[in-house]
Design a protein around this motif. Structure first.
Motif, short mmCIF file in Angstrom:
data_model
loop_
_atom_site.label_atom_id
_atom_site.label_comp_id
_atom_site.label_asym_id
_atom_site.label_seq_id
_atom_site.Cartn_x
_atom_site.Cartn_y
_atom_site.Cartn_z
N ASP A 8 -3.36 1.64 -4.74
CA ASP A 8 -2.84 1.97 -5.91
C ASP A 8 -3.15 1.30 -7.08
OD1 ASP A 8 -0.38 4.28 -5.36
OD2 ASP A 8 -0.57 2.87 -3.72
N HIS A 10 -5.13 2.13 -9.32
CA HIS A 10 -4.99 3.22 -10.76
C HIS A 10 -5.98 2.56 -12.02
CE1 HIS A 10 -2.05 6.02 -9.14
NE2 HIS A 10 -1.41 4.88 -8.50
N ASP A 43 -5.21 6.17 -4.30
CA ASP A 43 -4.97 5.89 -5.60
C ASP A 43 -5.84 4.82 -6.22
OD1 ASP A 43 -3.15 8.23 -5.43
OD2 ASP A 43 -1.50 7.02 -6.23
N HIS A 179 -2.00 6.85 2.77
CA HIS A 179 -1.52 6.62 1.56
C HIS A 179 -0.01 6.97 1.44
CE1 HIS A 179 -1.38 6.30 -2.94
NE2 HIS A 179 -0.93 7.60 -2.83
N HIS A 225 1.24 4.40 -2.37
CA HIS A 225 1.90 5.66 -2.84
C HIS A 225 3.16 5.16 -3.67
CE1 HIS A 225 2.49 9.59 -3.99
NE2 HIS A 225 3.65 9.84 -3.21
N HIS A 227 5.32 2.95 -5.88
CA HIS A 227 4.75 1.71 -6.53
C HIS A 227 5.88 0.57 -6.54
CE1 HIS A 227 1.79 4.11 -9.23
NE2 HIS A 227 1.44 4.19 -7.78
#
Ligand SMILES: [Fe+2]
Ligand SMILES: [Fe+2]
Length: 269
Positions: A8, A10, A43, A179, A225, A227
């Protein structure tokens, strides 16, 4: 053999929110840890092209090979393509673990795929239709994840792929990565957070955990996934790792150099 586990990142969202790319700081942390390989549990960014761009930037800047499985953001797409197209682009990239377990020495295999969710984490009183209508209201996959099939069917496909690969590698010790959340104790109902309660059905599938429970050769389970940094916990004969970076708004500090240290773990095989 040393694996650095991340998820994650991002990179696109966090670049926007911080006003600078997180790639230099993450790369420098990878160089400092000096793992044999980096494993990212989804992610990386929105859409396959952006994920691939960031994967390659991280590999080039750190000098360490990276293995990737997609998250839900990785397969987001507009109306011109469908999510299988994004998934297949990532599958065909050199970093992908999809259908290509990574064999490490004579003992270990890293087996991974995206996974998905199937509403097994819904509250008992909710019907399937209520989950679908909450997805429309609260969950952006409703607009951007376009599978052309129901969520349960996507999960079925993932489960088939996991089962086949796990069965085929019973002679090895396995690091499993997907994930989504495989165990319901990571998805408790909150007494206060109503939005969290609404999105619990889209967090993962207990059927993935049930499959893993039947596979004693799986010694490490990695997911992201959610957070929330649950860290590493023992679960019977397995170690379960959840160390997502998440969005800046969820961080303790606004310093990527600091956050990436608490959003990672090292597995020594
Ligand atoms: Fe995420
Ligand atoms: Fe996600």
């Amino acid at each position: 053999m040393k694996l650095l586990i991340l998820s994650d990142l991002h990179c696109d969202n966090n670049h926007q929110r911080l006003g600078k790319s997180i790639v230099p700081a993450v790369s420098s942390y990878i160089r400092e840890v000096a793992p044999d390989r980096v494993l990212v549990a989804g992610d990386m960014a929105g859409g396959a092209d952006r994920c691939i761009r960031y994967i390659e930037e991280l590999e080039q800047n750190s000098g360490v090979a990276l293995s990737y499985i997609p998250g839900n953001h990785s397969i987001w797409t507009d109306k011109r393509t469908d999510s299988w197209h994004e998934y297949e682009k990532l599958r065909d990239h050199h970093s992908s673990l999809i259908g290509k377990p990574l064999l490490l020495g004579t003992d270990w295999a890293v087996i991974g795929d995206m996974g998905w969710y199937d509403y097994t984490y819904r509250e008992d009183s909710w019907s399937r239709e209520e989950c679908v209508s909450r997805k429309e209201s609260y969950w952006r996959d409703a607009a951007f994840a376009r599978w052309g099939m129901e969520d349960e069917e996507v999960t079925d496909r993932m489960l088939d792929s996991f089962r086949t690969q796990l069965e085929a590698h019973r002679d090895r010790r396995v690091v499993f990565v997907n994930h989504f959340i495989p165990y319901d104790d990571y998805v408790p109902i909150s007494p206060r957070n109503k939005v969290w309660n609404m999105i619990r059905p889209f967090m993962g599938s207990s059927r993935i955990g049930d499959l893993l429970d039947d596979m004693p050769h799986v010694e490490h389970v990695i997911f992201g996934h959610v957070h929330y940094r649950f860290g590493t916990k023992r679960r019977g004969d397995k170690l379960v790792h959840c160390h997502p970076l998440g969005y800046t708004s969820e961080w303790q500090s606004q310093q990527i150099e600091k956050e990436i240290r608490s959003a990672s773990c090292v597995i020594k095989l």
